[in-house]
Structures are given as structure tokens and as C-alpha cells.
Write a protein that holds these residues in place. Structure first.
Motif, PDB file in Angstrom:
ATOM      1  N   GLU A 287      40.713  -7.980   9.024  1.00  0.00           N
ATOM      2  CA  GLU A 287      40.501  -8.725  10.261  1.00  0.00           C
ATOM      3  C   GLU A 287      40.959 -10.172  10.120  1.00  0.00           C
ATOM      4  OE1 GLU A 287      36.392  -8.044  11.160  1.00  0.00           O
ATOM      5  OE2 GLU A 287      36.696  -5.863  11.292  1.00  0.00           O
ATOM      6  N   GLY A 288      40.862 -10.727   8.913  1.00  0.00           N
ATOM      7  CA  GLY A 288      41.360 -12.082   8.693  1.00  0.00           C
ATOM      8  C   GLY A 288      42.877 -12.148   8.826  1.00  0.00           C
ATOM      9  N   ILE A 289      43.584 -11.167   8.255  1.00  0.00           N
ATOM     10  CA  ILE A 289      45.049 -11.136   8.365  1.00  0.00           C
ATOM     11  C   ILE A 289      45.473 -10.977   9.820  1.00  0.00           C
ATOM     12  CG2 ILE A 289      47.130  -9.851   7.727  1.00  0.00           C
ATOM     13  CD1 ILE A 289      45.676  -9.040   5.134  1.00  0.00           C
ATOM     14  N   LEU A 290      44.841 -10.009  10.513  1.00  0.00           N
ATOM     15  CA  LEU A 290      45.189  -9.770  11.908  1.00  0.00           C
ATOM     16  C   LEU A 290      44.829 -10.960  12.785  1.00  0.00           C
ATOM     17  CD1 LEU A 290      44.062  -6.047  12.283  1.00  0.00           C
ATOM     18  CD2 LEU A 290      46.404  -6.909  12.241  1.00  0.00           C
ATOM     19  N   GLY A 291      43.687 -11.584  12.505  1.00  0.00           N
ATOM     20  CA  GLY A 291      43.291 -12.750  13.287  1.00  0.00           C
ATOM     21  C   GLY A 291      44.310 -13.873  13.185  1.00  0.00           C
ATOM     22  N   GLY A 292      44.869 -14.058  11.984  1.00  0.00           N
ATOM     23  CA  GLY A 292      45.901 -15.077  11.806  1.00  0.00           C
ATOM     24  C   GLY A 292      47.158 -14.757  12.598  1.00  0.00           C
ATOM     25  N   MET A 293      47.575 -13.468  12.584  1.00  0.00           N
ATOM     26  CA  MET A 293      48.749 -13.058  13.344  1.00  0.00           C
ATOM     27  C   MET A 293      48.538 -13.274  14.839  1.00  0.00           C
ATOM     28  SD  MET A 293      49.445  -9.492  11.278  1.00  0.00           S
ATOM     29  CE  MET A 293      50.727  -8.919  12.379  1.00  0.00           C
ATOM     30  N   ILE A 294      47.351 -12.922  15.326  1.00  0.00           N
ATOM     31  CA  ILE A 294      47.068 -13.048  16.758  1.00  0.00           C
ATOM     32  C   ILE A 294      47.023 -14.516  17.169  1.00  0.00           C
ATOM     33  CG2 ILE A 294      45.274 -12.669  18.494  1.00  0.00           C
ATOM     34  CD1 ILE A 294      44.589 -10.071  16.891  1.00  0.00           C
ATOM     35  N   ALA A 295      46.400 -15.352  16.350  1.00  0.00           N
ATOM     36  CA  ALA A 295      46.292 -16.777  16.687  1.00  0.00           C
ATOM     37  C   ALA A 295      47.679 -17.417  16.803  1.00  0.00           C
ATOM     38  CB  ALA A 295      45.448 -17.497  15.632  1.00  0.00           C
ATOM     39  N   LYS A 296      48.579 -17.083  15.883  1.00  0.00           N
ATOM     40  CA  LYS A 296      49.936 -17.640  15.937  1.00  0.00           C
ATOM     41  C   LYS A 296      50.656 -17.187  17.197  1.00  0.00           C
ATOM     42  CE  LYS A 296      50.551 -17.925  10.908  1.00  0.00           C
ATOM     43  NZ  LYS A 296      51.290 -17.373   9.735  1.00  0.00           N
ATOM     44  N   ARG A 297      50.517 -15.895  17.531  1.00  0.00           N
ATOM     45  CA  ARG A 297      51.228 -15.384  18.707  1.00  0.00           C
ATOM     46  C   ARG A 297      50.649 -15.971  19.992  1.00  0.00           C
ATOM     47  NH1 ARG A 297      54.276 -10.738  19.465  1.00  0.00           N
ATOM     48  NH2 ARG A 297      54.593 -10.842  17.209  1.00  0.00           N
ATOM     49  N   GLU A 298      49.325 -16.104  20.067  1.00  0.00           N
ATOM     50  CA  GLU A 298      48.719 -16.693  21.263  1.00  0.00           C
ATOM     51  C   GLU A 298      49.156 -18.151  21.427  1.00  0.00           C
ATOM     52  OE1 GLU A 298      44.536 -14.320  22.047  1.00  0.00           O
ATOM     53  OE2 GLU A 298      44.550 -15.942  20.564  1.00  0.00           O
ATOM     54  N   ALA A 299      49.238 -18.868  20.328  1.00  0.00           N
ATOM     55  CA  ALA A 299      49.686 -20.257  20.404  1.00  0.00           C
ATOM     56  C   ALA A 299      51.125 -20.333  20.904  1.00  0.00           C
ATOM     57  CB  ALA A 299      49.558 -20.915  19.026  1.00  0.00           C
ATOM     58  N   ALA A 300      51.970 -19.403  20.428  1.00  0.00           N
ATOM     59  CA  ALA A 300      53.365 -19.385  20.879  1.00  0.00           C
ATOM     60  C   ALA A 300      53.452 -19.038  22.360  1.00  0.00           C
ATOM     61  CB  ALA A 300      54.159 -18.380  20.047  1.00  0.00           C
ATOM     62  N   LEU A 301      52.613 -18.104  22.810  1.00  0.00           N
ATOM     63  CA  LEU A 301      52.624 -17.729  24.223  1.00  0.00           C
ATOM     64  C   LEU A 301      52.197 -18.902  25.106  1.00  0.00           C
ATOM     65  CD1 LEU A 301      51.126 -14.123  24.158  1.00  0.00           C
ATOM     66  CD2 LEU A 301      53.325 -14.765  25.129  1.00  0.00           C
ATOM     67  N   ARG A 302      51.152 -19.610  24.681  1.00  0.00           N
ATOM     68  CA  ARG A 302      50.692 -20.749  25.478  1.00  0.00           C
ATOM     69  C   ARG A 302      51.731 -21.863  25.507  1.00  0.00           C
ATOM     70  NH1 ARG A 302      45.558 -19.301  23.206  1.00  0.00           N
ATOM     71  NH2 ARG A 302      45.978 -20.648  21.410  1.00  0.00           N
ATOM     72  N   ALA A 303      52.464 -22.014  24.389  1.00  0.00           N
ATOM     73  CA  ALA A 303      53.445 -23.102  24.313  1.00  0.00           C
ATOM     74  C   ALA A 303      54.743 -22.754  25.030  1.00  0.00           C
ATOM     75  CB  ALA A 303      53.737 -23.431  22.846  1.00  0.00           C
ATOM     76  N   GLY A 304      55.156 -21.480  24.913  1.00  0.00           N
ATOM     77  CA  GLY A 304      56.481 -21.128  25.430  1.00  0.00           C
ATOM     78  C   GLY A 304      56.493 -20.199  26.603  1.00  0.00           C
ATOM     79  N   GLY A 305      55.339 -19.697  27.020  1.00  0.00           N
ATOM     80  CA  GLY A 305      55.298 -18.816  28.180  1.00  0.00           C
ATOM     81  C   GLY A 305      55.766 -17.422  27.855  1.00  0.00           C
ATOM     82  N   GLU A 306      56.193 -16.688  28.881  1.00  0.00           N
ATOM     83  CA  GLU A 306      56.506 -15.280  28.733  1.00  0.00           C
ATOM     84  C   GLU A 306      57.704 -15.047  27.827  1.00  0.00           C
ATOM     85  OE1 GLU A 306      56.953 -13.358  32.444  1.00  0.00           O
ATOM     86  OE2 GLU A 306      54.922 -13.795  33.137  1.00  0.00           O
TER      87      GLU A 306
END
Length: 548
Positions: A287-306
């Protein structure tokens, strides 16, 4: 004088009396609590099971007697050990039910297809009629609830397959867009790249031996292939980057099998045993590994949009979740998304690797079908060995028939369980609340009354006219839709198209490049661990072919 000193002028005697009364009250409360717990234990472990058994037997159901408190778990363990101690099945024999499901096989032989066994103090009734199984899976009125594995299930995964009610509906609504056909088509290059890496590595192994062939245990190889696919297609990372999750998931499954027979003991997973502690550490790390992957992707989505969502399952799921939240509806929490990712890894890797492994083994046992499938692949994909495309994969009729027949004979998930939480009538039997219904898919798929006298034979041609007309019983009528390889009803596996496309791609590229033959060291020993795996591996001789 002595008495006055002990009692004292302030009424110490009354304080002593109050203390005595308090102690007596506490003792009485403790006695009541112990008596209540004892009564509950007797009700749970003795009275209720006997009451349920009487209600079922009064309607004609037969089965094993109840043995407090373990039920049939010791018997199941003994029968499983005996099945594994027997010699392997003869090559070409597909009668796997006695070895893979010995308890249910014996119960149905001795007590009928609708028979009763015991999971601890809970009665289990097998529902082996395809139509009744469909009714249970459809669950139109919500009378059958999914039976999970409690904390053990959460340690393995906690996605769509474990949720109920509104939470299941919400997650299904958010996850479904990621599995739309147009999205899956965009994942095919990732499928092809992973399969090309596998074929290239095998060709190097064959050439490295000084000849044109090599021997490979295809079971771990297929795990590696499907792990690579799920990493690239679902998470946009390579197999090497996701390798730690695969290693941990594999260890988690092995540990889960060691404790599965003890889950009927209340609170067993809370005990600080060595295995329980290790499983919790594994879950935290995954869950720690997956949580890190999800956090990075969510940050990219918020910064760059779709534009940053990407074509992988995680990006599509996060995009759908953000759309759901922005429209005012409840979305999924980070913990929910981690649960779905764990399910991607578990279901996406394990089930497809089992399917591909058994398909290669069975095609070795039936070389005439291997030849027919290869001819079809070469006819649909002639030329220089370019990666198969979606239109071509859709035209692989023989390959599809072979895959469905392998799914029938070697169903990855041998059975699923449901529980009645209120009285419910099914097939003329009124089941009280608290009865577990087992849908033994593997037994249904080998039932001669459903599939005919050749039910244990490998005959892909039975699927020539599709799934609905494949099952033909002794009378010729058969049962429509008697294949439960991907479940059924509203909870049909959401990744069905993903798995079949992946399997077609892998099989097409392997058949185009290699001739397959079973190694003399191969032992045909299917066994559920928990999916139906080859117990001793799947050793196959690969011989390189010349591309036309």
C-alpha cells in the motif's frame, strides 16, 4: 476499645460495607458477562448450526454431519493432502475435479449435487445447477450477499470484488470507463511490447543453448508476462519497477493459503502469530508503494489537466474519479484507489497467467489443436511478424474457442460463495438466514448433465457457435450460458475483455514463434493455490520456428 479503633469514629464500618457491596456487584456483573458470553458461544457453535441443519434436512438436503466447532475443515484438509499425495493425472486427462475440489466432489457423489457441508459452524450448500447459479449471481432482490474473507481478504485486495451495495455501485461506475473497448484498444501496443520481450528472451535462451530449442517452466514465465502487462497497461511502469509488488503479492497468496482453513475461528486474523504479522507488513509495504504512485499521478493530473491522464488504467480511473467528484457526486478516497490497484495486480496478473499456462499445457497435450490454432494465427497475421492488431485478434475464432475450452476445464476461480441474510427460496428449497451457498464453477464445468458425456474431454469445437450454445447435455438441449469463467450477473468480471485480449495477444505471438511440446519432467497436477495452478510447474520444450 479495639473494636472502636477498627471502626473509628467516622463510620469506617459503613465504608467497609460499601466496598463489600461494590465487590459483590462487580463479581455479579462479571458472572452475568461470563454467562452471556457462554450462552452466545453455545448458540453460535452448537444450537444455531443444529437448528439450521434441521431446517435444511427437513427439505430433503443431505450432507456431512456437523462437527463442532471446526465443521468440515479438518476433513477438507485431509482430503486435500490425500489428493496431492496421489500420482499425477495421466497426460491428456482433464478430469481435475476430484483432485482440485475433493471435499465438494465427495459430498456431491455421496449426497447429491445439492449437498451440505460445513464451514466451521456455518452450513454450506452447493448450488451446481447452472440456472440456479445464475439466479444467485443475478441477485435481483439483494437476498444473497457476497462472502468475503474479512481481514484476510483486505490484506490481499479490497476492490470491486469485495464491495457491496452503494459503495460497489459507485466504484463500478468510476472504474468501468477504464475498461471500455476504445480504451483497451489503446493498450494493445503495451500488450504487444511485453509479449515481444518474452518471445525475444525465449529465442535468446534457445539460441544460447547451441540449438533451436530450450526447456522453460512456463508458469513463472506467464506470471512475469502478465505482471509486465499489468504494470505497463495499468500503471505505465515497467515490470522491473513493479517487481517488488509482484514478489510481495505472491508471498501474500502463499501465506493466505496457510491460514485459510482457520478463518472460521472468530478473531483468528487478530492474533499476533508470525504469519499474521508478516501478512500485515506485506500489505503495508504494498500500500505504501501504490500510495506513492497514486500521489504522483494525482499531482500530475492537478498540474497538467486531462493531458497527463494517459491511457493506462490508473490514469483513466483517476480521471473518472475526478470527474465524478467535480460533478458533486461522491468519489473514491486514496485508500479506495489503493484497494482497486491491489485488485488490478491480483486479478490482472494471477488469473491471466493461469489461463495462458494451462492453454500452453493443453495445446502440448493436443498437438492437432496447436497446429490448427497456429495455422489460423499465421493466416490472420502473415508477413514479417508485426504485432497483432485488434481487428486481427477479433478474427481468431479457433484461438478463442481454445481459450474458452481451457477456461471451462481449468477454471481459475473454482468456486464463489454467497450468504443468505434473510430467508430465501431457491430451486424449491427455502434457505434460512445465515446459510452459505457455494457455486462450484469447476464442478459445473465438468458436469456431464450440463456438457454431455464428453464433459472431461478437450473439445474446443463446442464453442464454435458461441458460449450460449456450447453446453449440450445428454438430451441435446443443454443449458444456455453455463460457462462461469468470469462469474455472472451484475458482478461479472469487469476485466474480462482485458484478460481475453491479453491472452489472445500472448498466445498468437508465442504460437507464431515456437512449436510447443511437454517436457518429460512435467507432472500433470492441477491444484487450487488458491487459483487452479500447476502444482509442480509447467515445463515445456520450445522449438523456434522460422517466420514466413
Amino acid at each position: 476499645m479495639a473494636t472502636s479503633l477498627l471502626v473509628g469514629p467516622g463510620g469506617g464500618g459503613s465504608l467497609g460495607g460499601e466496598a463489600s457491596l461494590l465487590c459483590a456487584a462487580i463479581a455479579a456483573a462479571a458472572a452475568v458477562a461470563v454467562a452471556w458470553c457462554a450462552a452466545r458461544a453455545v448458540e453460535w457453535g452448537l444450537l444455531r448450526p443444529r437448528r439450521l441443519a434441521r431446517a435444511l434436512r427437513a427439505q430433503g438436503l443431505r450432507g456431512t454431519p456437523y462437527r463442532p466447532l471446526a465443521g468440515d475443515e479438518p476433513l477438507a484438509a485431509r482430503l486435500a493432502r490425500e489428493a496431492r499425495s496421489r500420482p499425477p493425472l495421466p497426460l491428456g486427462c482433464h478430469d481435475v475435479v476430484p483432485r482440485a475440489m475433493p471435499l465438494f466432489h465427495r459430498a456431491m457423489e455421496e449426497h447429491g449435487k445439492t449437498s451440505m457441508t460445513w464451514y466451521g459452524p456455518v452450513p454450506r450448500v452447493t448450488i451446481s445447477d447452472p440456472e440456479l447459479a445464475r439466479q444467485v449471481l443475478s441477485n435481483k432482490f439483494g437476498h444473497f450477499e457476497k462472502v468475503g474473507f474479512g481481514q484476510l481478504g483486505r490484506l490481499l485486495h479490497y476492490g470491486l470484488s469485495t464491495h457491496e451495495g452503494e459503495k460497489w455501485a459507485r466504484h463500478r461506475r468510476i472504474v468501468t470507463p477504464a475498461f471500455h473497448l476504445d480504451k483497451l484498444k489503446r493498450m494493445l501496443p503495451a500488450f504487444a511490447s511485453c509479449c515481444a520481450d518474452l518471445v525475444g528472451r525465449w529465442e535468446g535462451m534457445a539460441s544460447g543453448g547451441g540449438g533451436e530449442s530450450c526447456e522453460v517452466d512456463v508458469w513463472p514465465e506467464m506470471q512475469r508476462l502478465t505482471g509486465d502487462v499489468i504494470s505497463r497497461a495499468a500503471f505505465g511502469s515497467s515490470y522491473l519497477e513493479g517487481r517488488r509488488i509482484f514478489q510481495l503479492q505472491e508471498e501474500q497468496v502463499q501465506l493466505a493459503m496457510l491460514v485459510a482453513g482457520k478463518l472460521h475461528i472468530p478473531g483468528y486474523m487478530m492474533l499476533p502469530t508470525r504469519i499474521n504479522r508478516r501478512m500485515k507488513r506485506i500489505a503495508w509495504e504494498i500500500e505504501g508503494i501504490l500510495g506513492g504512485m497514486i500521489a504522483k499521478r494525482e499531482a500530475a493530473l492537478r498540474a497538467g489537466g486531462e493531458a497527463t491522464a494517459g491511457d493506462d488504467l490508473l490514469g483513466l480511473m483517476l480521471e473518472s474519479n475526478m470527474e465524478q467528484s467535480s460533478s458533486g457526486g461522491p468519489g473514491m478516497s486514496t485508500d479506495d484507489i489503493i484497494g482497486e490497484c491491489k485488485l488490478f495486480y491480483f486479478a490482472g496478473m494471477e488469473t491471466t497467467s493461469v489461463l495462458l499456462t494451462w492453454t500452453m499445457v493443453v495445446l502440448c497435450m493436443h498437438p492437432e489443436w496447436q497446429h490448427r490454432a497456429r495455422e489460423e494465427v499465421l493466416r490472420v497475421f502473415p508477413g514479417d511478424g508485426a504485432a497483432p492488431d485488434y481487428d486481427g485478434l477479433s478474427r481468431l475464432k479457433i484461438v478463442t474457442m481454445v481459450l474458452y475450452e481451457v477456461l471451462r476445464l481449468y477454471t481459475p476461480v473454482s468456486a464463489v460463495r454467497r450468504r443468505t441474510y434473510k430467508p430465501m427460496e431457491l430451486g424449491g428449497v427455502r434457505y434460512p438466514a445465515g446459510v452459505m451457498l457455494v457455486l462450484p464453477f469447476l464442478c459445473i464445468h465438468h458436469d456431464r448433465d450440463v456438457w454431455g458425456e464428453d464433459a472431461d474431454e478437450f473439445r474446443p469445437e463446442r464453442f464454435a457457435e458461441g458460449i450460449a450454445r456450447a453446453a449440450s447435455g445428454p438430451g441435446g438441449g443443454g443449458h444456455p450460458a453455463a460457462l462461469f469463467a468470469f462469474g455472472g450477473g451484475p458482478r461479472t468480471c469487469i476485466g474480462q475483455s482485458f484478460a481475453l485480449l491479453e491472452a489472445k495477444m500472448g498466445l498468437a505471438m508465442i504460437l507464431r514463434s515456437f512449436e510447443l511440446e511437454l517436457s518429460p519432467s512435467y507432472s500433470h497436477a492441477p491444484f487450487p493455490l488458491p487459483l487452479l495452478r500447476p502444482e509442480h510447474g509447467a515445463q515445456v520444450k520450445l522449438t523456434k520456428r522460422k517466420l514466413p
